[in-house]
Design an enzyme around this catalytic site. Structure first.
Site, PDB file in Angstrom:
ATOM      1  N   ASP A  79       9.169   5.455  68.651  1.00 17.71           N
ATOM      2  CA  ASP A  79       8.886   6.600  69.523  1.00 17.71           C
ATOM      3  C   ASP A  79       7.872   6.250  70.613  1.00 17.71           C
ATOM      4  O   ASP A  79       7.030   5.377  70.436  1.00 17.71           O
ATOM      5  CB  ASP A  79       8.364   7.762  68.669  1.00 17.71           C
ATOM      6  CG  ASP A  79       8.411   9.088  69.412  1.00 17.71           C
ATOM      7  OD1 ASP A  79       9.154   9.196  70.411  1.00 17.71           O
ATOM      8  OD2 ASP A  79       7.710  10.021  68.982  1.00 17.71           O
ATOM      9  N   HIS A 137      13.014   3.037  77.535  1.00 17.42           N
ATOM     10  CA  HIS A 137      14.000   2.658  76.513  1.00 17.42           C
ATOM     11  C   HIS A 137      14.342   1.178  76.661  1.00 17.42           C
ATOM     12  O   HIS A 137      14.390   0.436  75.671  1.00 17.42           O
ATOM     13  CB  HIS A 137      15.271   3.502  76.630  1.00 17.42           C
ATOM     14  CG  HIS A 137      15.031   4.982  76.450  1.00 17.42           C
ATOM     15  ND1 HIS A 137      14.246   5.484  75.441  1.00 17.42           N
ATOM     16  CD2 HIS A 137      15.480   6.062  77.154  1.00 17.42           C
ATOM     17  CE1 HIS A 137      14.216   6.811  75.528  1.00 17.42           C
ATOM     18  NE2 HIS A 137      14.954   7.182  76.559  1.00 17.42           N
ATOM     19  N   LEU A 197      17.765 -10.631  56.310  1.00 18.17           N
ATOM     20  CA  LEU A 197      17.242  -9.298  56.634  1.00 18.17           C
ATOM     21  C   LEU A 197      18.414  -8.380  56.960  1.00 18.17           C
ATOM     22  O   LEU A 197      19.327  -8.776  57.682  1.00 18.17           O
ATOM     23  CB  LEU A 197      16.313  -9.388  57.860  1.00 18.17           C
ATOM     24  CG  LEU A 197      15.861  -8.064  58.487  1.00 18.17           C
ATOM     25  CD1 LEU A 197      14.879  -7.325  57.567  1.00 18.17           C
ATOM     26  CD2 LEU A 197      15.205  -8.307  59.851  1.00 18.17           C
TER      27      LEU A 197
END
Ligand code: IPE
Ligand code: IPE
Ligand code: MG
Length: 236
Positions: A20, A37, A132
């Site tokens: 965020d 972004h 991962l």
């Protein structure tokens, strides 16, 4: 990366992160929200490197919420295209890092077909990777996820229990969240991992997402290791 003070044998297995603050990061610089972004891409890749160095095996990131459709059409359109191009730009690199890419969220008509295709290709490309698991929460809402699971159970006449709901979440293999991180100073869940984070340790940082780096992740893990997780019981 400085791993001092971190016990690598007790690293959280699953870290979930609300990415965020992109808009505020951009506004602070006199840029467009969408530039924020774009700048978040580097942060995401750095966080992945951090997770790999630390030995975190599941990293889940919130990329687009079921509520984010409320944003202006232009921003929503940008985010659809941006996420599609990010996958094209980064999937080979992630594949080389032994990262398995997965997605959670509703695959409804609002998500462009071409983005869904890129998602499926990325899943397929990386499906055998083991170091991962990077799960991207896209058109994801914690409430929607629980509703979808319970709907499936009732449609199939199955009992509604914690175990059966677990088995019908978007990714039944996903372990519970150990460490739940949110950037940008906001202290709310915004509907992220409601079920899986029931006993997660929460960590908040003021850093805006585009400024987030692996060192922030290491700081979060240090703090995590100082916490006393009791799961409702008593330690000692
Ligand atoms: C997070 O950054 C990214 C998405 C929600 C897609 P924001 O766009 O929410 O940035 P702020 O919170 O407005 O600064
Ligand atoms: C949560 O951030 C969603 C993502 C980061 C993808 P928001 O910026 O949408 O959350 P609110 O509106 O501040 O609660
Ligand atoms: Mg926000």
């Amino acid at each position: 990366m400085d791993l001092s003070g971190i016990d690598l044998n007790h690293v959280p297995a699953h870290v979930a992160c609300v990415m965020d603050g992109n808009g505020r990061w951009a506004q602070q610089r006199g840029l467009k929200r969408t530039d924020g972004h774009s700048a978040g891409e580097e942060a995401l890749l750095d966080a992945v490197h951090g997770a790999l160095e630390l030995g975190v095996s599941w990293l889940t990131v919130y990329a687009f919420s079921t509520e984010n459709w409320r944003r202006p059409t232009d921003e929503v359109r940008f985010l659809m295209g941006f996420n599609e191009s990010l996958l094209i730009r980064r999937r080979d690199e992630l594949n080389d890092l032994d990262v398995r890419i997965r997605f959670i969220g509703r695959r409804d008509w609002r998500v462009p077909k071409r983005l869904l295709r890129r998602m499926d290709e990325s899943i397929e490309l990386t499906k055998d990777n083991r170091k991962l698991t990077l799960t991207i929460a896209f058109n994801y809402g914690g409430r929607a996820e629980i509703v979808d699971a319970v709907k499936t159970l009732t449609e199939r006449g199955l009992p509604v229990t914690e175990a059966s709901i677990n088995k019908h979440l978007y990714d039944p293999e996903m372990p519970e969240v150990d460490l739940w991180v949110r950037t940008s100073g906001e202290m709310r869940t915004s509907n992220f991992m409601l079920w899986q984070a029931a006993y997660a340790e929460l960590y908040f940082t003021d850093a805006y997402w585009p400024d987030f780096r692996r060192t922030h992740l290491a700081d979060a893990v240090r703090e995590f290791q100082d916490r006393d997780r009791r799961f409702g019981g008593l330690n000692n």
